[in-house]
Design a protein around this motif. Sequence first.
Motif, PDB file in Angstrom:
ATOM      1  N   ASN A  25       9.503   4.336  16.416  1.00 23.19           N
ATOM      2  CA  ASN A  25      10.474   3.482  15.716  1.00 23.19           C
ATOM      3  C   ASN A  25      11.061   2.429  16.659  1.00 23.19           C
ATOM      4  O   ASN A  25      11.362   1.303  16.250  1.00 23.19           O
ATOM      5  N   ILE A  26      11.189   2.766  17.951  1.00 23.11           N
ATOM      6  CA  ILE A  26      11.641   1.790  18.953  1.00 23.11           C
ATOM      7  C   ILE A  26      10.559   0.733  19.168  1.00 23.11           C
ATOM      8  O   ILE A  26      10.839  -0.468  19.187  1.00 23.11           O
ATOM      9  N   ILE A  27       9.321   1.198  19.319  1.00 23.15           N
ATOM     10  CA  ILE A  27       8.196   0.283  19.544  1.00 23.15           C
ATOM     11  C   ILE A  27       8.065  -0.701  18.386  1.00 23.15           C
ATOM     12  O   ILE A  27       7.944  -1.918  18.589  1.00 23.15           O
ATOM     13  N   LEU A  28       8.109  -0.183  17.158  1.00 26.08           N
ATOM     14  CA  LEU A  28       7.933  -1.026  15.975  1.00 26.08           C
ATOM     15  C   LEU A  28       9.067  -2.041  15.847  1.00 26.08           C
ATOM     16  O   LEU A  28       8.842  -3.209  15.515  1.00 26.08           O
ATOM     17  N   GLY A  29      10.297  -1.612  16.132  1.00 29.33           N
ATOM     18  CA  GLY A  29      11.438  -2.518  16.048  1.00 29.33           C
ATOM     19  C   GLY A  29      11.330  -3.658  17.041  1.00 29.33           C
ATOM     20  O   GLY A  29      11.515  -4.830  16.693  1.00 29.33           O
ATOM     21  N   LEU A  30      11.015  -3.328  18.301  1.00 26.20           N
ATOM     22  CA  LEU A  30      10.856  -4.359  19.337  1.00 26.20           C
ATOM     23  C   LEU A  30       9.710  -5.308  19.000  1.00 26.20           C
ATOM     24  O   LEU A  30       9.819  -6.525  19.169  1.00 26.20           O
ATOM     25  N   LEU A  31       8.613  -4.724  18.502  1.00 27.62           N
ATOM     26  CA  LEU A  31       7.422  -5.521  18.196  1.00 27.62           C
ATOM     27  C   LEU A  31       7.674  -6.513  17.070  1.00 27.62           C
ATOM     28  O   LEU A  31       7.397  -7.711  17.206  1.00 27.62           O
ATOM     29  N   ILE A  32       8.221  -6.037  15.966  1.00 25.76           N
ATOM     30  CA  ILE A  32       8.464  -6.908  14.814  1.00 25.76           C
ATOM     31  C   ILE A  32       9.502  -7.974  15.162  1.00 25.76           C
ATOM     32  O   ILE A  32       9.340  -9.154  14.838  1.00 25.76           O
ATOM     33  N   GLY A  33      10.576  -7.566  15.852  1.00 21.46           N
ATOM     34  CA  GLY A  33      11.602  -8.528  16.247  1.00 21.46           C
ATOM     35  C   GLY A  33      11.058  -9.623  17.131  1.00 21.46           C
ATOM     36  O   GLY A  33      11.376 -10.804  16.954  1.00 21.46           O
ATOM     37  N   GLY A  34      10.172  -9.246  18.092  1.00 15.96           N
ATOM     38  CA  GLY A  34       9.590 -10.233  18.995  1.00 15.96           C
ATOM     39  C   GLY A  34       8.630 -11.171  18.299  1.00 15.96           C
ATOM     40  O   GLY A  34       8.642 -12.383  18.531  1.00 15.96           O
ATOM     41  N   ILE A  35       7.807 -10.628  17.398  1.00 14.16           N
ATOM     42  CA  ILE A  35       6.810 -11.453  16.704  1.00 14.16           C
ATOM     43  C   ILE A  35       7.485 -12.432  15.747  1.00 14.16           C
ATOM     44  O   ILE A  35       7.064 -13.585  15.623  1.00 14.16           O
ATOM     45  N   ILE A  36       8.543 -11.977  15.078  1.00  8.91           N
ATOM     46  CA  ILE A  36       9.263 -12.861  14.151  1.00  8.91           C
ATOM     47  C   ILE A  36       9.853 -14.062  14.899  1.00  8.91           C
ATOM     48  O   ILE A  36       9.835 -15.195  14.419  1.00  8.91           O
ATOM     49  N   THR A  37      10.370 -13.816  16.096  1.00  8.76           N
ATOM     50  CA  THR A  37      11.072 -14.853  16.849  1.00  8.76           C
ATOM     51  C   THR A  37      10.140 -15.742  17.669  1.00  8.76           C
ATOM     52  O   THR A  37      10.457 -16.911  17.923  1.00  8.76           O
ATOM     53  N   ALA A  38       8.981 -15.206  18.083  1.00  8.33           N
ATOM     54  CA  ALA A  38       8.080 -15.921  19.001  1.00  8.33           C
ATOM     55  C   ALA A  38       7.729 -17.344  18.578  1.00  8.33           C
ATOM     56  O   ALA A  38       7.715 -18.242  19.423  1.00  8.33           O
ATOM     57  N   PRO A  39       7.445 -17.618  17.289  1.00  8.48           N
ATOM     58  CA  PRO A  39       7.061 -18.987  16.931  1.00  8.48           C
ATOM     59  C   PRO A  39       8.138 -20.034  17.197  1.00  8.48           C
ATOM     60  O   PRO A  39       7.842 -21.219  17.319  1.00  8.48           O
ATOM     61  N   PHE A  40       9.394 -19.593  17.282  1.00 10.74           N
ATOM     62  CA  PHE A  40      10.486 -20.553  17.426  1.00 10.74           C
ATOM     63  C   PHE A  40      11.008 -20.651  18.856  1.00 10.74           C
ATOM     64  O   PHE A  40      11.859 -21.486  19.152  1.00 10.74           O
ATOM     65  N   SER A 100       0.832  -1.204   0.000  1.00 11.71           N
ATOM     66  CA  SER A 100       0.000   0.000   0.000  1.00 11.71           C
ATOM     67  C   SER A 100       0.869   1.258   0.000  1.00 11.71           C
ATOM     68  O   SER A 100       0.602   2.215  -0.740  1.00 11.71           O
ATOM     69  N   MET A 101       1.918   1.245   0.828  1.00 11.86           N
ATOM     70  CA  MET A 101       2.827   2.394   0.885  1.00 11.86           C
ATOM     71  C   MET A 101       3.586   2.555  -0.424  1.00 11.86           C
ATOM     72  O   MET A 101       3.834   3.680  -0.873  1.00 11.86           O
ATOM     73  N   TYR A 102       3.943   1.422  -1.034  1.00 15.90           N
ATOM     74  CA  TYR A 102       4.653   1.477  -2.317  1.00 15.90           C
ATOM     75  C   TYR A 102       3.765   2.093  -3.394  1.00 15.90           C
ATOM     76  O   TYR A 102       4.206   2.953  -4.172  1.00 15.90           O
ATOM     77  N   SER A 103       2.499   1.655  -3.428  1.00 11.43           N
ATOM     78  CA  SER A 103       1.582   2.168  -4.447  1.00 11.43           C
ATOM     79  C   SER A 103       1.264   3.644  -4.247  1.00 11.43           C
ATOM     80  O   SER A 103       0.980   4.369  -5.205  1.00 11.43           O
ATOM     81  N   LEU A 104       1.333   4.095  -2.995  1.00 13.13           N
ATOM     82  CA  LEU A 104       1.042   5.506  -2.699  1.00 13.13           C
ATOM     83  C   LEU A 104       2.301   6.373  -2.729  1.00 13.13           C
ATOM     84  O   LEU A 104       2.224   7.590  -2.530  1.00 13.13           O
ATOM     85  N   GLY A 105       3.457   5.746  -2.957  1.00 10.60           N
ATOM     86  CA  GLY A 105       4.702   6.496  -3.079  1.00 10.60           C
ATOM     87  C   GLY A 105       5.295   6.970  -1.766  1.00 10.60           C
ATOM     88  O   GLY A 105       5.989   7.998  -1.726  1.00 10.60           O
ATOM     89  N   TYR A 106       5.028   6.224  -0.678  1.00  2.00           N
ATOM     90  CA  TYR A 106       5.508   6.637   0.641  1.00  2.00           C
ATOM     91  C   TYR A 106       6.778   5.920   1.085  1.00  2.00           C
ATOM     92  O   TYR A 106       7.271   6.157   2.191  1.00  2.00           O
ATOM     93  N   LEU A 107       7.340   5.053   0.250  1.00  5.48           N
ATOM     94  CA  LEU A 107       8.494   4.257   0.679  1.00  5.48           C
ATOM     95  C   LEU A 107       9.723   5.116   0.985  1.00  5.48           C
ATOM     96  O   LEU A 107      10.475   4.830   1.910  1.00  5.48           O
ATOM     97  N   ASP A 108       9.946   6.160   0.178  1.00  2.56           N
ATOM     98  CA  ASP A 108      11.102   7.040   0.410  1.00  2.56           C
ATOM     99  C   ASP A 108      10.980   7.733   1.773  1.00  2.56           C
ATOM    100  O   ASP A 108      11.968   7.852   2.506  1.00  2.56           O
ATOM    101  N   GLU A 109       9.757   8.181   2.079  1.00  2.00           N
ATOM    102  CA  GLU A 109       9.539   8.821   3.377  1.00  2.00           C
ATOM    103  C   GLU A 109       9.742   7.819   4.513  1.00  2.00           C
ATOM    104  O   GLU A 109      10.306   8.157   5.559  1.00  2.00           O
ATOM    105  N   LEU A 110       9.287   6.580   4.306  1.00  2.00           N
ATOM    106  CA  LEU A 110       9.462   5.546   5.322  1.00  2.00           C
ATOM    107  C   LEU A 110      10.940   5.276   5.575  1.00  2.00           C
ATOM    108  O   LEU A 110      11.362   5.133   6.728  1.00  2.00           O
ATOM    109  N   GLU A 111      11.722   5.235   4.507  1.00  2.00           N
ATOM    110  CA  GLU A 111      13.165   4.975   4.642  1.00  2.00           C
ATOM    111  C   GLU A 111      13.840   6.077   5.450  1.00  2.00           C
ATOM    112  O   GLU A 111      14.711   5.812   6.282  1.00  2.00           O
ATOM    113  N   ILE A 112      13.420   7.304   5.245  1.00  2.00           N
ATOM    114  CA  ILE A 112      13.986   8.442   5.989  1.00  2.00           C
ATOM    115  C   ILE A 112      13.626   8.337   7.470  1.00  2.00           C
ATOM    116  O   ILE A 112      14.463   8.541   8.357  1.00  2.00           O
TER     117      ILE A 112
END
Length: 294
Positions: free
Chosen positions: A245-260, A27-39
Amino acid sequence: MIISQKIQFRLNLLLITIAVLAITFLSMYSLGYLDELEIILAKDNYIFYWMLLVGVFAEIVAGSMGMGYGVICTTTLLFLGIPPHAVSASIHSAESFTTAAGSISHIKLKNVSKSLVKKLAIPAIIGAIIGAVSLTYLGEYYSKITKTVISFYTLYLGIQIFSNAFKPKQNKALKKKTNLTRLGVIGGFIDSFAGGGWGPLVTGTLIKNSFTPRFAVGSSTVAKFILTVTAAVTFFLTLGIQHWNIILGLLIGGIITAPFSAMLTAKLPVKNMFIIIGTLVIVMSSITIYKSVF
């Protein structure tokens, strides 16, 4: 069978999360927001990516040892110079999701005692609110002192984790009397104010006092979820959303690892993990104390 069910549940959660992230990305790619996300992700010296790694590491430790997520995240964030109130607010916001997954898993596996949850959670809510409000004021106006106090606490937890590697097995024939109301209030306050500590204090006390381990861990996890949401909401009302950005990093890292994490529980050498994690927390807390004092 129980472990396989737990892994399957977490794998399903992981697949749902990946699907949501993929849809968001497209969705962000189609709306052209990826550059802003990277920043945005590059802000604060790429702290999002560091938090992603911390989230993965903390979840591995929590999955294998049954505790340590908050302690590791708090120690790391204080070490990186994040203000204490932002540390606890970020950790509890991310933990609201990871503890929810763990709670649902324990409920499905019938590891939860409703009466034990009630006796822990109600006083924990009170402790969490007091802790969050106190930290909001002290962390904002007395940041240096608060950071030093919390670092001394994480140093103490590091020593406790390290010493667990050398404790002999206890005789659990007799269940010791436990004041659950007091335990819940103190655990809720410390976890909310210091960014972690519920596991070592509450879960550790329940197991030490001979509560059945599966009910101690399961019930404590559900009570932890309730206090985590309470703390996150309190921080939101007093501070608003900060350091997403701290919240999102911790959240994604935890969810990726949780199944294992369930698979790792049986394979990782727990004694060595206690030694490594305890040493790491002690060293990082000591450095943070030195920086705060000098």
